[in-house]
Write a protein that holds these residues in place. Structure first.
Motif, mmCIF file in Angstrom:
data_model
loop_
_atom_site.group_PDB
_atom_site.id
_atom_site.type_symbol
_atom_site.label_atom_id
_atom_site.label_comp_id
_atom_site.label_asym_id
_atom_site.label_seq_id
_atom_site.Cartn_x
_atom_site.Cartn_y
_atom_site.Cartn_z
ATOM 1 N N TRP A 1 33.164 38.534 48.635
ATOM 2 C CA TRP A 1 33.693 38.525 47.269
ATOM 3 C C TRP A 1 33.221 39.736 46.473
ATOM 4 C CZ3 TRP A 1 37.812 35.981 47.188
ATOM 5 C CH2 TRP A 1 37.955 34.829 47.956
ATOM 6 N N ALA B 1 35.457 42.481 47.573
ATOM 7 C CA ALA B 1 36.796 42.277 46.997
ATOM 8 C C ALA B 1 36.849 42.810 45.569
ATOM 9 C CB ALA B 1 37.186 40.801 47.046
ATOM 10 N N ARG B 2 35.778 42.627 44.802
ATOM 11 C CA ARG B 2 35.755 43.153 43.430
ATOM 12 C C ARG B 2 35.905 44.670 43.422
ATOM 13 N NH1 ARG B 2 32.240 38.967 42.261
ATOM 14 N NH2 ARG B 2 30.358 40.156 42.632
ATOM 15 N N HIS C 1 37.781 46.147 45.556
ATOM 16 C CA HIS C 1 39.059 46.329 46.265
ATOM 17 C C HIS C 1 38.842 46.828 47.689
ATOM 18 C CE1 HIS C 1 41.755 46.394 42.455
ATOM 19 N NE2 HIS C 1 40.909 45.388 42.461
ATOM 20 N N TRP D 1 45.475 43.377 45.605
ATOM 21 C CA TRP D 1 44.325 42.784 44.923
ATOM 22 C C TRP D 1 44.756 42.072 43.653
ATOM 23 C CZ3 TRP D 1 40.392 42.472 47.983
ATOM 24 C CH2 TRP D 1 40.283 43.378 49.034
ATOM 25 N N ASP D 2 44.266 40.863 43.482
ATOM 26 C CA ASP D 2 44.539 40.037 42.311
ATOM 27 C C ASP D 2 43.254 39.947 41.503
ATOM 28 O OD1 ASP D 2 45.297 38.156 40.449
ATOM 29 O OD2 ASP D 2 45.722 36.561 41.893
ATOM 30 N N ASP D 3 43.144 40.781 40.472
ATOM 31 C CA ASP D 3 41.976 40.758 39.585
ATOM 32 C C ASP D 3 42.189 39.644 38.570
ATOM 33 O OD1 ASP D 3 40.668 43.039 40.743
ATOM 34 O OD2 ASP D 3 42.158 44.292 39.751
ATOM 35 N N ARG D 4 41.408 38.574 38.692
ATOM 36 C CA ARG D 4 41.595 37.384 37.866
ATOM 37 C C ARG D 4 40.825 37.477 36.558
ATOM 38 N NH1 ARG D 4 40.797 32.401 41.862
ATOM 39 N NH2 ARG D 4 40.294 31.568 39.824
ATOM 40 N N THR E 1 36.730 37.401 39.067
ATOM 41 C CA THR E 1 36.803 37.484 40.519
ATOM 42 C C THR E 1 38.054 38.245 40.942
ATOM 43 O OG1 THR E 1 37.938 35.355 40.674
ATOM 44 C CG2 THR E 1 35.535 35.326 40.884
ATOM 45 N N THR E 2 38.016 38.753 42.129
ATOM 46 C CA THR E 2 39.155 39.449 42.713
ATOM 47 C C THR E 2 39.487 38.769 44.029
ATOM 48 O OG1 THR E 2 38.519 41.525 41.677
ATOM 49 C CG2 THR E 2 40.003 41.670 43.556
#
Length: 132
Positions: free
Chosen positions: A18, A21-22, A24, A115-118, A122-123
């Motif tokens: 995770w 992921a942040r 990318h 990538w889905d930056d919420r 979180t990403t």
């Protein structure tokens, strides 16, 4: 993005995934003793040799749809797929497909990570049909 994802609760085995992921970056865990890639989410021990230590390797983020299901209880319907990552046998990620409708998906469809930056910080890696 499609599909509702509940709040994420990383633990010590998934936190590096995770964190990458942040940034990318798509990473997978690999056993430091026997070099076996670990499935996601990785457990505390290697399935091949029972070792506990891993290294995290960056992946290109491309692959193909290994299998999928269409969720029609949502409006609009969306596709959840298991993606086999390119170049790393046996490692697959589950994700919903972005921009791929139920009538467009097929096994073997080439995909790439998006990538889905919420809003919660979180990403989440998701996959879309490959454009290149």
């Amino acid at each position: 993005m499609s599909g509702a994802i509940p709040a994420l609760h990383p633990d010590r085995w998934t936190a590096p995934f995770w964190e990458a992921a942040r940034r990318h970056e798509l990473v997978i865990a690999r056993c430091t003793r026997c070099d076996t890639p670990r499935p996601m989410p990785p457990g505390p021990y290697c399935w091949a040799c029972d070792a506990g230590e891993v290294t995290w390797e960056r992946q290109p983020g491309t692959g193909e749809v290994f299998t999928y299901t269409v969720v029609r209880q949502a409006d609009p319907a969306y596709v959840v797929a298991v993606v086999a990552l390119d170049g790393i046998d046996g490692v697959r990620l589950q994700s919903d497909l972005v921009g791929v409708g139920p009538d467009e998906v097929r096994i073997g469809l080439p995909v790439e990570v998006v990538w889905d930056d919420r809003d919660d910080g979180t990403t989440v890696p998701r996959f879309a049909a490959r454009t290149t």
